[in-house]
Design an enzyme around this catalytic site. Structure first.
Site, PDB file in Angstrom:
ATOM      1  N   ASP A 135       0.829  -1.198   0.000  1.00  0.00           N
ATOM      2  CA  ASP A 135       0.000   0.000   0.000  1.00  0.00           C
ATOM      3  C   ASP A 135       0.870   1.257   0.000  1.00  0.00           C
ATOM      4  O   ASP A 135       1.604   1.526   0.947  1.00  0.00           O
ATOM      5  CB  ASP A 135      -0.877   0.027   1.262  1.00  0.00           C
ATOM      6  CG  ASP A 135      -1.790   1.237   1.255  1.00  0.00           C
ATOM      7  OD1 ASP A 135      -2.812   1.182   0.543  1.00  0.00           O
ATOM      8  OD2 ASP A 135      -1.483   2.242   1.930  1.00  0.00           O
ATOM      9  N   TYR A 191       2.706   9.810  -0.380  1.00  0.00           N
ATOM     10  CA  TYR A 191       3.783   9.298   0.474  1.00  0.00           C
ATOM     11  C   TYR A 191       5.181   9.541  -0.106  1.00  0.00           C
ATOM     12  O   TYR A 191       6.169   9.374   0.598  1.00  0.00           O
ATOM     13  CB  TYR A 191       3.624   7.783   0.745  1.00  0.00           C
ATOM     14  CG  TYR A 191       2.319   7.357   1.363  1.00  0.00           C
ATOM     15  CD1 TYR A 191       1.424   8.278   1.900  1.00  0.00           C
ATOM     16  CD2 TYR A 191       1.959   6.014   1.402  1.00  0.00           C
ATOM     17  CE1 TYR A 191       0.218   7.873   2.451  1.00  0.00           C
ATOM     18  CE2 TYR A 191       0.755   5.600   1.961  1.00  0.00           C
ATOM     19  CZ  TYR A 191      -0.120   6.542   2.468  1.00  0.00           C
ATOM     20  OH  TYR A 191      -1.306   6.135   3.009  1.00  0.00           O
ATOM     21  N   LYS A 230      -2.724   5.679  -4.598  1.00  0.00           N
ATOM     22  CA  LYS A 230      -3.904   6.537  -4.395  1.00  0.00           C
ATOM     23  C   LYS A 230      -3.778   7.882  -5.106  1.00  0.00           C
ATOM     24  O   LYS A 230      -2.699   8.488  -5.124  1.00  0.00           O
ATOM     25  CB  LYS A 230      -4.103   6.788  -2.891  1.00  0.00           C
ATOM     26  CG  LYS A 230      -4.012   5.536  -2.046  1.00  0.00           C
ATOM     27  CD  LYS A 230      -4.303   5.769  -0.578  1.00  0.00           C
ATOM     28  CE  LYS A 230      -3.961   4.543   0.248  1.00  0.00           C
ATOM     29  NZ  LYS A 230      -2.572   4.507   0.751  1.00  0.00           N
ATOM     30  N   HIS A 268      -7.938   8.893  -2.510  1.00  0.00           N
ATOM     31  CA  HIS A 268      -7.379   8.923  -1.146  1.00  0.00           C
ATOM     32  C   HIS A 268      -8.381   9.493  -0.130  1.00  0.00           C
ATOM     33  O   HIS A 268      -8.492   9.010   0.998  1.00  0.00           O
ATOM     34  CB  HIS A 268      -6.094   9.754  -1.160  1.00  0.00           C
ATOM     35  CG  HIS A 268      -5.102   9.394  -0.104  1.00  0.00           C
ATOM     36  ND1 HIS A 268      -3.757   9.451  -0.298  1.00  0.00           N
ATOM     37  CD2 HIS A 268      -5.264   8.981   1.177  1.00  0.00           C
ATOM     38  CE1 HIS A 268      -3.138   9.082   0.817  1.00  0.00           C
ATOM     39  NE2 HIS A 268      -4.039   8.805   1.725  1.00  0.00           N
ATOM     40  N   GLN A 324     -10.856   1.915   1.987  1.00  0.00           N
ATOM     41  CA  GLN A 324      -9.734   1.789   2.924  1.00  0.00           C
ATOM     42  C   GLN A 324      -9.906   2.845   4.018  1.00  0.00           C
ATOM     43  O   GLN A 324      -9.899   4.045   3.718  1.00  0.00           O
ATOM     44  CB  GLN A 324      -8.394   1.986   2.207  1.00  0.00           C
ATOM     45  CG  GLN A 324      -7.220   1.732   3.136  1.00  0.00           C
ATOM     46  CD  GLN A 324      -5.865   2.061   2.548  1.00  0.00           C
ATOM     47  OE1 GLN A 324      -5.218   3.041   2.929  1.00  0.00           O
ATOM     48  NE2 GLN A 324      -5.409   1.256   1.600  1.00  0.00           N
TER      49      GLN A 324
HETATM   50  N1  LIG Z   1      -5.745   5.808   3.323  1.00  0.00           N
HETATM   51  C1  LIG Z   1      -5.272   6.587   4.239  1.00  0.00           C
HETATM   52  O1  LIG Z   1      -5.712   7.740   4.413  1.00  0.00           O
HETATM   53  C2  LIG Z   1      -4.192   6.082   5.143  1.00  0.00           C
HETATM   54  C3  LIG Z   1      -3.898   6.771   6.343  1.00  0.00           C
HETATM   55  C4  LIG Z   1      -2.906   6.257   7.177  1.00  0.00           C
HETATM   56  C5  LIG Z   1      -2.217   5.100   6.817  1.00  0.00           C
HETATM   57  N2  LIG Z   1      -2.497   4.467   5.641  1.00  0.00           N
HETATM   58  C6  LIG Z   1      -1.759   3.242   5.228  1.00  0.00           C
HETATM   59  O2  LIG Z   1      -1.817   2.304   6.289  1.00  0.00           O
HETATM   60  C7  LIG Z   1      -0.503   1.906   6.660  1.00  0.00           C
HETATM   61  C8  LIG Z   1      -0.451   1.525   8.119  1.00  0.00           C
HETATM   62  O3  LIG Z   1      -0.825   2.590   8.959  1.00  0.00           O
HETATM   63  P1  LIG Z   1       0.227   3.419   9.834  1.00  0.00           P
HETATM   64  O4  LIG Z   1       1.565   3.354   9.195  1.00  0.00           O
HETATM   65  O5  LIG Z   1      -0.393   4.735  10.087  1.00  0.00           O
HETATM   66  O6  LIG Z   1       0.217   2.695  11.256  1.00  0.00           O
HETATM   67  P2  LIG Z   1       0.351   1.201  11.786  1.00  0.00           P
HETATM   68  O7  LIG Z   1       0.741   0.276  10.716  1.00  0.00           O
HETATM   69  O8  LIG Z   1      -0.856   0.922  12.562  1.00  0.00           O
HETATM   70  O9  LIG Z   1       1.517   1.360  12.843  1.00  0.00           O
HETATM   71  C9  LIG Z   1       2.830   1.578  12.450  1.00  0.00           C
HETATM   72  C10 LIG Z   1       3.664   1.751  13.723  1.00  0.00           C
HETATM   73  O10 LIG Z   1       3.639   0.542  14.480  1.00  0.00           O
HETATM   74  C11 LIG Z   1       4.974   0.080  14.667  1.00  0.00           C
HETATM   75  N3  LIG Z   1       4.929  -1.380  14.569  1.00  0.00           N
HETATM   76  C12 LIG Z   1       4.666  -2.140  13.471  1.00  0.00           C
HETATM   77  N4  LIG Z   1       4.683  -3.452  13.779  1.00  0.00           N
HETATM   78  C13 LIG Z   1       4.967  -3.539  15.088  1.00  0.00           C
HETATM   79  C14 LIG Z   1       5.133  -4.624  15.994  1.00  0.00           C
HETATM   80  N5  LIG Z   1       4.989  -5.883  15.591  1.00  0.00           N
HETATM   81  N6  LIG Z   1       5.447  -4.342  17.289  1.00  0.00           N
HETATM   82  C15 LIG Z   1       5.569  -3.068  17.708  1.00  0.00           C
HETATM   83  N7  LIG Z   1       5.432  -1.994  16.911  1.00  0.00           N
HETATM   84  C16 LIG Z   1       5.129  -2.222  15.608  1.00  0.00           C
HETATM   85  C17 LIG Z   1       5.780   0.724  13.568  1.00  0.00           C
HETATM   86  O11 LIG Z   1       7.100   0.952  13.972  1.00  0.00           O
HETATM   87  P3  LIG Z   1       8.374   0.325  13.183  1.00  0.00           P
HETATM   88  O12 LIG Z   1       8.268   0.723  11.742  1.00  0.00           O
HETATM   89  O13 LIG Z   1       9.529   0.982  13.897  1.00  0.00           O
HETATM   90  O14 LIG Z   1       8.285  -1.140  13.387  1.00  0.00           O
HETATM   91  C18 LIG Z   1       5.070   2.073  13.396  1.00  0.00           C
HETATM   92  O15 LIG Z   1       5.513   2.994  14.386  1.00  0.00           O
HETATM   93  C19 LIG Z   1       0.350   3.111   6.271  1.00  0.00           C
HETATM   94  O16 LIG Z   1       1.706   2.806   6.245  1.00  0.00           O
HETATM   95  C20 LIG Z   1      -0.281   3.477   4.943  1.00  0.00           C
HETATM   96  O17 LIG Z   1       0.182   2.604   3.932  1.00  0.00           O
HETATM   97  C21 LIG Z   1      -3.494   4.923   4.812  1.00  0.00           C
END
Ligand SMILES: NC(=O)c1ccc[n+]([C@@H]2O[C@H](COP(=O)([O-])OP(=O)(O)OC[C@H]3O[C@@H](n4cnc5c(N)ncnc54)[C@H](OP(=O)(O)O)[C@@H]3O)[C@@H](O)[C@H]2O)c1
Length: 313
Positions: free
Chosen positions: A50, A55, A84, A117, A192
């Site tokens: 994704d 980004y 997106k 998005h 999403q």
């Molecule tokens: N459509 C939208 O508007 C939208 C908005 C937000 C996000 N997204 C997408 O969704 C994806 C995921 O969301 P997100 O990046 O906001 O948050 P997330 O995946 O919920 O959390 C990421 C955080 O959790 C940590 N983490 C990951 N695995 C872990 C584990 N097993 N143990 C402990 N910590 C862990 C990561 O740190 P480390 O990297 O240091 O492990 C990072 O700080 C994004 O990357 C993006 O692709 C889409």
């Protein structure tokens, strides 16, 4: 291909396309290190990635995928690439341009799933200005309230032209999803949205499921969610990590989680959720954490005509 590669289940989208039911979020995965993280993820078994024009890392994702294709680890059709259309490309005459830019960045000749998005649109002030300002005081954001249905109709043409296999939306509320299902020619395959035990999206999920629109859950691990004692307690029972409990919970809700990590150990840990099941009492304990509170709200856009988060779901 590596012999011990994980195989993850797929979900059939409403157009018959198979989508891997677990993905890698890539927000903030950048540069040479970012390319290496994605290559590691491919070796581990990740097949759904994704990204987004916003980004600024589509080229890293494309580089990693193309490297693995060149080295015969995968074929293009083995991976499911999601990107997106950003809010500054909603004017109908800019939609194709936005998509072409993503394709160029990715170095690929088609996108598996292209998402709008947000339903909110901003004025276009240049490719490198994702958050345009408006008025004499340079206020954020320069919102222009283009109807997302008009943008959607141009996204449908991307499917017709073959450069995009499936189209969907992100951050749409129930009314907005319903309107596209009724008034569009092609139904969105997914919505999403933010999804975690804090905002489990059960009502939106049921609403979308009735329309055969799947939920992809972003920010599943949320802020400080992993260290919550309620989750740690459940994790101990199953000899799993807190992250695995949360991601399994989303999977059992019928949601496709896309957690982001840059650590190889966590890449392996996060995707390893397909060989255990949560007991009803533990799912109920996780359900009880739902407050509906969001971490992603789209800043300075609350007065936009199509702002999605003013409705209950
Ligand atoms: N459509 C939208 O508007 C939208 C908005 C937000 C996000 N997204 C997408 O969704 C994806 C995921 O969301 P997100 O990046 O906001 O948050 P997330 O995946 O919920 O959390 C990421 C955080 O959790 C940590 N983490 C990951 N695995 C872990 C584990 N097993 N143990 C402990 N910590 C862990 C990561 O740190 P480390 O990297 O240091 O492990 C990072 O700080 C994004 O990357 C993006 O692709 C889409």
């Amino acid at each position: 291909m590596a012999a011990n590669i994980l195989t993850i289940p797929t979900t059939t989208l409403n157009n018959g396309v198979q989508m891997p039911a677990f993905g890698l979020g890539t927000f903030n995965i950048k540069g040479g290190e970012g390319v290496d993280v994605i290559k590691d993820a491919i070796d581990i078994g990740y097949r759904h990635f994704d990204t987004a024009f916003l980004y600024n890392n589509e080229s890293e994702l494309g580089e990693a995928i193309n490297d693995k294709i060149a080295n015969k680890v995968i074929k293009r059709e083995d991976v499911f690439v999601v990107t997106k259309l950003w809010n500054t490309y909603h004017e109908p005459e800019r939609v194709r341009e936005g998509c072409d830019k993503s394709l160029t960045n990715l170095g690929l000749d088609y996108i598996d799933l292209y998402l709008m998005h947000f339903p909110v649109s901003f004025e276009y002030h240049g490719d490198d200005i994702p958050w345009p300002k408006s008025g004499p005081n340079n206020e954020p954001n320069a919102i222009n309230d283009i109807d997302y249905l008009d943008t959607w109709k141009e996204m449908e043409k991307l499917v017709d032209s073959g450069i995009v296999k499936s189209i969907g939306v992100s951050n749409f509320n129930s009314e907005q999803v319903d309107r596209l299902c009724k008034e569009g020619r092609i139904k969105p395959v997914v919505n999403q949205v933010e999804c975690s035990p804090i905002i489990n999206q059960k009502r939106l999920n049921a609403f979308c499921t009735e329309r055969d629109v799947l939920i992809i859950g972003y920010s599943p691990l949320g802020k400080k969610l992993i260290s919550r004692p309620e989750i740690e307690e459940i994790a101990k029972k199953y000899d799993k990590t807190a992250a695995q409990i949360i991601l399994r919970y989303l999977h059992e809700l019928g949601v496709t989680p896309i957690p982001k990590t840059t650590h190889k150990k966590r890449l392996k840990e996060n995707i390893d959720i397909f060989h255990f099941q949560l007991a009803q009492e533990d799912k109920e304990a996780l359900d009880a954490m739902n407050t509906g509170e969001r971490t992603v709200r789209l800043p300075n856009s609350i007065h936009a005509k199509h702002y999605p988060f003013n409705l209950e779901f």
